[in-house]
Design an enzyme around this catalytic site. Structure first.
Site, PDB file in Angstrom:
ATOM      1  N   LYS A   1       0.842  -1.205   0.000  1.00 47.97           N
ATOM      2  CA  LYS A   1       0.000   0.000   0.000  1.00 47.97           C
ATOM      3  C   LYS A   1       0.877   1.256   0.000  1.00 47.97           C
ATOM      4  O   LYS A   1       0.613   2.214  -0.708  1.00 47.97           O
ATOM      5  CB  LYS A   1      -0.944  -0.021   1.221  1.00 47.97           C
ATOM      6  N   GLN A  41      -5.318  -2.079   9.295  1.00 48.27           N
ATOM      7  CA  GLN A  41      -4.931  -3.269   8.536  1.00 48.27           C
ATOM      8  C   GLN A  41      -5.444  -4.525   9.252  1.00 48.27           C
ATOM      9  O   GLN A  41      -5.087  -4.785  10.391  1.00 48.27           O
ATOM     10  CB  GLN A  41      -3.394  -3.313   8.387  1.00 48.27           C
ATOM     11  N   ASP A  79     -11.512   2.000   3.615  1.00 46.65           N
ATOM     12  CA  ASP A  79     -11.847   0.584   3.411  1.00 46.65           C
ATOM     13  C   ASP A  79     -13.352   0.399   3.240  1.00 46.65           C
ATOM     14  O   ASP A  79     -13.813  -0.707   2.961  1.00 46.65           O
ATOM     15  CB  ASP A  79     -11.342  -0.269   4.594  1.00 46.65           C
TER      16      ASP A  79
END
Ligand code: NAP
Length: 298
Positions: A53, A97, A120
């Site tokens: 990322k 994460q 997300d």
């Protein structure tokens, strides 16, 4: 010959657009977009994902801020960090994460993330907007899959679509996105009876069960489109070699289908690209910039 839905190629094309978009707008707003990533503990796969990322951000001009916390940190401290980042004007997007160690209340932490920064797309406000088919951050893997289908003009409206898996991360949001696009969606799971038979009715079959090689040609209708979300690292019996595979036994299925996603190089790269899209979407909204990216968020 079957069509390969090349996620790697499409993600590079989208990244090029994102890079130009940032380049054109950053002089007006005087800063690049910023993404904060919170990682807790030492899960090695998470380490790899966070690195990927970070690299993707730097390719397009997003500044990344990595917060790697020890597993011994308290839930309250993580909540405080999220609150601090919610208020930080240099941060447009933030993600936790996953997976995180079991001692944390994952859903509570996600609900602390400002929905405007929830890149997300997992906060209940963004899920709610998806249910209502309103514009918002969309979860990355499902949004990436929709973009892959669209890139090859694969029609969703009116098609029989079967999704294997009902997780909050993939199966549920993906089914809702497909429904919003007028697909006729069947969501299946581990308690589904006659999975094989249901899948065989699908014009588009999407496997997100997390079970290596679950889907073989007996699940697949002639001429269907097959999307493989699963990622598994298989080790040879003597442990000398590893290789990646998905939920689909591709070599068995490819001769039968119209189109398929490879593993690796299909859905995976699109997931990271959609994270970049969401971060820039938030930056764009914050500064009232022209919106050329909205068509990437189904
Ligand atoms: P998950 O949370 O474990 O959910 C798996 C889902 O599949 C559950 O709903 C489960 O049903 C269902 N399932 C399990 N075994 C099944 C079976 N034999 N038949 C039918 N349904 C079955 O996994 P996830 O997070 O959705 O991820 C799924 C896979 O996608 C994993 O391999 C993951 O690594 C991969 N993934 C890839 C990306 C990417 O970027 N390529 C992103 C996210 C995830 P129940 O609800 O009944 O338990």
């Amino acid at each position: 010959m079957s069509l390969k839905l090349d996620g790697k190629k499409l993600s590079l094309e989208i990244e090029e657009k994102l890079k130009n978009y940032i380049y054109l707008n950053k002089t007006t707003v005087k800063r690049n977009p910023g993404l904060a990533v919170i990682r807790i503990g030492e899960d090695p796969a998470s380490g790899v994902y966070v690195k990927n990322k970070e690299k993707a951000c730097s390719r397009v001009g997003i500044e990344s801020f990595i917060f790697h916390l020890k597993e011994t940190v308290e839930q309250k401290e993580v909540e405080q960090l999220i609150n601090k980042l919610n208020l930080d004007n240099n941060i447009d997007g933030m993600l936790l994460q996953l997976p995180i160690p079991k001692k944390f209340d994952e859903q509570k932490l996600i609900s602390f993330i400002n929905p405007e920064k929830d890149v997300d797309g997992l906060n209940e406000k963004n899920i709610g907007k998806l249910v209502k088919n309103e514009s918002a951050m969309r979860s990355c893997t499902p949004a990436g899959i929709i973009n892959l289908l669209r890139s090859q003009n694969i029609i969703i409206e009116g098609k029989n679509i079967v999704v294997i898996g009902r997780s909050l991360l993939v199966g549920k949001p993906l089914s809702l996105m497909l429904l919003n696009l007028n697909g006729t969606v069947t969501m299946t799971h581990s308690k589904t009876i006659n999975l094989n038979k249901i899948c065989k009715e699908a014009d588009i079959l999407i496997a997100a069960a997390g079970k290596p090689n679950l889907v073989d040609s007996s699940f697949v209708k002639e001429g269907a489109v097959i999307i493989d979300v699963g990622i598994h690292r298989l080790t040879s019996t003597d442990k000398s070699k590893t290789r990646l595979c998905g939920d689909v036994l591709l070599e068995d299925v490819i001769p039968k289908v119209f189109a398929y996603t490879p593993v690796p190089g299909g859905v995976g790269p699109m997931t990271v690209t959609m994270l970049l899209v969401n971060t820039i979407f938030s930056w764009q909204k914050q500064f009232g910039l022209s919106s050329t990216l909205n068509n990437l968020l189904p």
